[in-house]
Structures are given as C-alpha cells and as structure tokens.
Scaffold this active site. Structure first.
Site, PDB file in Angstrom:
ATOM      1  N   ASP A  54       0.868  -1.170   0.000  1.00  0.00           N
ATOM      2  CA  ASP A  54       0.000   0.000   0.000  1.00  0.00           C
ATOM      3  C   ASP A  54       0.908   1.223   0.000  1.00  0.00           C
ATOM      4  O   ASP A  54       2.113   1.108   0.238  1.00  0.00           O
ATOM      5  CB  ASP A  54      -0.892   0.003   1.262  1.00  0.00           C
ATOM      6  CG  ASP A  54      -1.768   1.242   1.347  1.00  0.00           C
ATOM      7  OD1 ASP A  54      -2.306   1.659   0.303  1.00  0.00           O
ATOM      8  OD2 ASP A  54      -1.909   1.827   2.444  1.00  0.00           O
ATOM      9  N   SER A  55       0.318   2.381  -0.231  1.00  0.00           N
ATOM     10  CA  SER A  55       1.105   3.609  -0.168  1.00  0.00           C
ATOM     11  C   SER A  55       1.526   3.918   1.266  1.00  0.00           C
ATOM     12  O   SER A  55       2.454   4.692   1.482  1.00  0.00           O
ATOM     13  CB  SER A  55       0.267   4.761  -0.708  1.00  0.00           C
ATOM     14  OG  SER A  55      -0.946   4.842   0.029  1.00  0.00           O
TER      15      SER A  55
ATOM     16  N   TYR B  91      -0.473   8.346  -2.576  1.00  0.00           N
ATOM     17  CA  TYR B  91      -0.534   8.032  -4.006  1.00  0.00           C
ATOM     18  C   TYR B  91      -1.759   8.703  -4.655  1.00  0.00           C
ATOM     19  O   TYR B  91      -1.758   8.974  -5.849  1.00  0.00           O
ATOM     20  CB  TYR B  91      -0.677   6.518  -4.214  1.00  0.00           C
ATOM     21  CG  TYR B  91       0.576   5.692  -4.025  1.00  0.00           C
ATOM     22  CD1 TYR B  91       1.744   6.222  -3.480  1.00  0.00           C
ATOM     23  CD2 TYR B  91       0.584   4.346  -4.400  1.00  0.00           C
ATOM     24  CE1 TYR B  91       2.881   5.433  -3.309  1.00  0.00           C
ATOM     25  CE2 TYR B  91       1.711   3.556  -4.238  1.00  0.00           C
ATOM     26  CZ  TYR B  91       2.855   4.096  -3.695  1.00  0.00           C
ATOM     27  OH  TYR B  91       3.968   3.313  -3.532  1.00  0.00           O
ATOM     28  N   GLY B  92      -2.783   8.877  -3.857  1.00  0.00           N
ATOM     29  CA  GLY B  92      -4.092   9.292  -4.394  1.00  0.00           C
ATOM     30  C   GLY B  92      -4.090  10.616  -5.132  1.00  0.00           C
ATOM     31  O   GLY B  92      -4.986  10.898  -5.916  1.00  0.00           O
TER      32      GLY B  92
ATOM     33  N   CYS C  90      -4.014  -1.157  -2.144  1.00  0.00           N
ATOM     34  CA  CYS C  90      -4.139   0.292  -2.248  1.00  0.00           C
ATOM     35  C   CYS C  90      -5.061   0.531  -3.431  1.00  0.00           C
ATOM     36  O   CYS C  90      -4.755   0.101  -4.551  1.00  0.00           O
ATOM     37  CB  CYS C  90      -2.767   0.911  -2.502  1.00  0.00           C
ATOM     38  SG  CYS C  90      -2.807   2.668  -2.869  1.00  0.00           S
ATOM     39  N   ASN C  91      -6.167   1.168  -3.197  1.00  0.00           N
ATOM     40  CA  ASN C  91      -7.131   1.374  -4.280  1.00  0.00           C
ATOM     41  C   ASN C  91      -6.556   2.268  -5.384  1.00  0.00           C
ATOM     42  O   ASN C  91      -6.828   2.045  -6.562  1.00  0.00           O
ATOM     43  CB  ASN C  91      -8.405   2.002  -3.728  1.00  0.00           C
ATOM     44  CG  ASN C  91      -9.256   1.008  -2.975  1.00  0.00           C
ATOM     45  OD1 ASN C  91     -10.123   0.383  -3.552  1.00  0.00           O
ATOM     46  ND2 ASN C  91      -8.988   0.834  -1.699  1.00  0.00           N
TER      47      ASN C  91
ATOM     48  N   GLU D 266      -5.002  10.099   8.846  1.00  0.00           N
ATOM     49  CA  GLU D 266      -3.590  10.047   9.253  1.00  0.00           C
ATOM     50  C   GLU D 266      -3.300  10.947  10.440  1.00  0.00           C
ATOM     51  O   GLU D 266      -2.385  10.684  11.217  1.00  0.00           O
ATOM     52  CB  GLU D 266      -2.692  10.359   8.061  1.00  0.00           C
ATOM     53  CG  GLU D 266      -2.697   9.146   7.157  1.00  0.00           C
ATOM     54  CD  GLU D 266      -1.825   9.249   5.942  1.00  0.00           C
ATOM     55  OE1 GLU D 266      -1.292  10.326   5.665  1.00  0.00           O
ATOM     56  OE2 GLU D 266      -1.701   8.218   5.259  1.00  0.00           O
TER      57      GLU D 266
ATOM     58  N   CYS E 236     -11.130   3.066  -0.611  1.00  0.00           N
ATOM     59  CA  CYS E 236      -9.835   3.556  -0.147  1.00  0.00           C
ATOM     60  C   CYS E 236      -9.528   2.823   1.151  1.00  0.00           C
ATOM     61  O   CYS E 236     -10.410   2.664   2.001  1.00  0.00           O
ATOM     62  CB  CYS E 236      -9.888   5.064   0.098  1.00  0.00           C
ATOM     63  SG  CYS E 236      -8.382   5.711   0.857  1.00  0.00           S
TER      64      CYS E 236
ATOM     65  N   HIS F  42      -7.997   3.634   3.710  1.00  0.00           N
ATOM     66  CA  HIS F  42      -8.106   4.389   4.972  1.00  0.00           C
ATOM     67  C   HIS F  42      -9.548   4.450   5.488  1.00  0.00           C
ATOM     68  O   HIS F  42      -9.775   4.664   6.670  1.00  0.00           O
ATOM     69  CB  HIS F  42      -7.648   5.833   4.764  1.00  0.00           C
ATOM     70  CG  HIS F  42      -6.165   6.018   4.733  1.00  0.00           C
ATOM     71  ND1 HIS F  42      -5.365   5.412   3.801  1.00  0.00           N
ATOM     72  CD2 HIS F  42      -5.337   6.745   5.528  1.00  0.00           C
ATOM     73  CE1 HIS F  42      -4.099   5.769   4.007  1.00  0.00           C
ATOM     74  NE2 HIS F  42      -4.068   6.575   5.052  1.00  0.00           N
TER      75      HIS F  42
END
Ligand code: DGL
Length: 262
Positions: free
Chosen positions: A6-7, A38-39, A69-70, A148, A180, A182
């Site tokens: 994932d990022s 990344y998004g 990671c989407n 985050e 996502c 998160h």
C-alpha cells in the site's frame, strides 16, 4: 509468504483482515510511506511506485501479491498483471463482486481518492459485472489526511464526511463501496451519514474473503503459502511519527515496523 503493498498504513486494514481470515499464512507488508499519498499522484507515477513495491515483495520471497491500495489497483493493475506471472489480487474486484450481489436497486456509490475516482476503474468493473447498475462516484481527498492525523471522531471530520456523502445520498444509493484503504477507519462516521439502510462494502474485508476462498480452492497455492512458524513482517519506506499509533489502532496491538528503501 503473502506480499501486500500500500502507499502507507491504510493497507494494514487489508493485512489485518487477511490475518484474521487466513491464520497461519505469513504476510510481508510494504507501506510506501516515503512516497505516500498516491491518491493525488499521476497514473504514471503510481504505476512506477507499484512496480518497485512489487519487485521488493518478490525479492523478500512473496509468492502472491495483494495490491492493497485502491489508488494503485485502479491505475497500475493492468501493468502489473501484464508484467508478472505471479498471482496478483487487488482490492477492487472483490468489492465490486460483493456490491453487485448485495445491491437490490443497482444504485451503487463509490468513495475514494482522486486517482481512484478519476481512473473510472470501479465504474467500469461494476458495469462489466452488472450492466444495469447506476454508479455514482465521489472523490474525497480530505479523508486520508484526516485519518492520518487520527481525527477519527472529530466534529470537523463528521462535517466533511457529511458534505462528501450528500450527493450520493441524494442519488438514493443502496450500496456504498469504501474505495480507499483508509476509509474502514471512518466506517462509524460514514454509516450514519450515508443512511443506516445503505450497505457498506469494506474493500479490505472483501479482498480477505476472496483470498480465503482462493486458498480453500487451490491446494498448490495453499501449500506454497501456509507456514505458521514464520512470523509476518511489516516494512515501511519511512517512519513518520504518527505511524506507530495508526498501525496499533488498525491491528489492536503494537506492530514492529522495519524501515527499508524501495
Ligand atoms: N491507500 C490509498 C488508497 O487506498 C490511500 C492513501 C493514498 O492516497 O496514498 O487509495
């Protein structure tokens, strides 16, 4: 080992779900925190990072890769599938399959990062599986930084979530995909604001269920990956200070993070 990337730490929601549903299968996790998020990056950049992450996991002995990671799954999946012979699983297909099965009205919403929503991958794959469905997408770029920062229960977060979900509510969706990694951490904030009757598809759980059924069906894959003596390892390409708390919140225990370069 099952390689997962994932990022950052969001993909740990996927790792946690796999750990719960597939005990005895050691994981090797890579969170590319040095390059996260990344998004908000271009597809070319996300593809380049995803390539490096996959190489790293294969070097560590991963026999199967989960693109957790989407943003990476929606922009780099095609490249990775064409480049590697190994089994690659991404977070999109399992969530799409669950959503199309569960939705009664065919009115399906997706929330994700800009990269994920702009790629149109969820919409395409949903229509491939269920051509009659109506898909409504909403990019929610502020949600990753809020998670985050650990602002999971803050009033400001609730207001922003409400604002993002309003257009989907107006479309009377009956199913919402959390596109996502998160967002599962915001499920309790999202559920009442989209409406209690709306089914919420958590892509992290969907991918773990998909992997579990794959392991049940494929004896060779199961034999290759089952190794209860080997502990899982968690690598990150940077260790910013809030990462330990976030990882502990996801796993419900302290997780040792190893710093690496990718
Ligand atoms: N892991 C990313 C995703 O699932 C979110 C964080 C980022 O933008 O890097 O899309």
């Amino acid at each position: 080992m099952i390689g997962i990337f994932d990022s950052g730490v969001g993909g740990m929601t996927v790792a946690r779900a796999i750990e719960t549903l597939c005990p005895g299968f050691p994981l090797i996790y890579l969170g590319d925190l040095a390059r996260s998020p990344y998004g908000s990056k271009s597809p070319a950049m996300i593809t380049e990072y995803s390539h490096r992450n996959t190489e790293f996991l294969l070097r560590q002995g991963a026999k199967l890769i989960v693109i957790a990671c989407n943003s990476a799954a929606s922009t780099a999946s095609t490249f990775l599938h064409s480049h590697y012979a190994q089994t690659l699983i991404d977070v999109i297909c399992p969530a799409v399959n669950q959503a199309t099965e569960i939705s009664k009205t065919g009115r399906i919403g997706i929330i994700g990062t800009r990269a994920t929503i702009n790629s149109g991958q969820y919409e395409r794959r949903l229509r491939d599986v269920r051509p009659d469905c109506r898909v409504y997408s909403q990019a929610c770029p502020l949600l990753v930084p809020l998670v985050e920062e650990g602002w999971l229960k803050r009033r400001e977060t609730k207001m922003i979530v409400k604002q993002y979900l309003r257009p989907l509510r107006d479309k009377q969706i009956d199913t919402l995909i959390l596109g996502c990694t998160h967002y599962p951490l915001l499920k309790k904030v999202i559920a009442p604001r989209i409406g209690r009757k709306v089914h919420i598809i958590d892509s992290s759980v969907a991918v773990a269920q998909h992997l579990k059924s794959l392991l049940e069906k494929d004896d060779q894959l199961r034999a290759d990956l089952y190794d209860p003596e080997t502990p899982s390892r968690f690598f990150v390409s940077d260790i910013p200070s809030p990462v330990h708390a976030l990882a502990a919140a996801i796993f419900g225990r302290t997780v040792t993070l190893e710093k690496t370069d990718v």
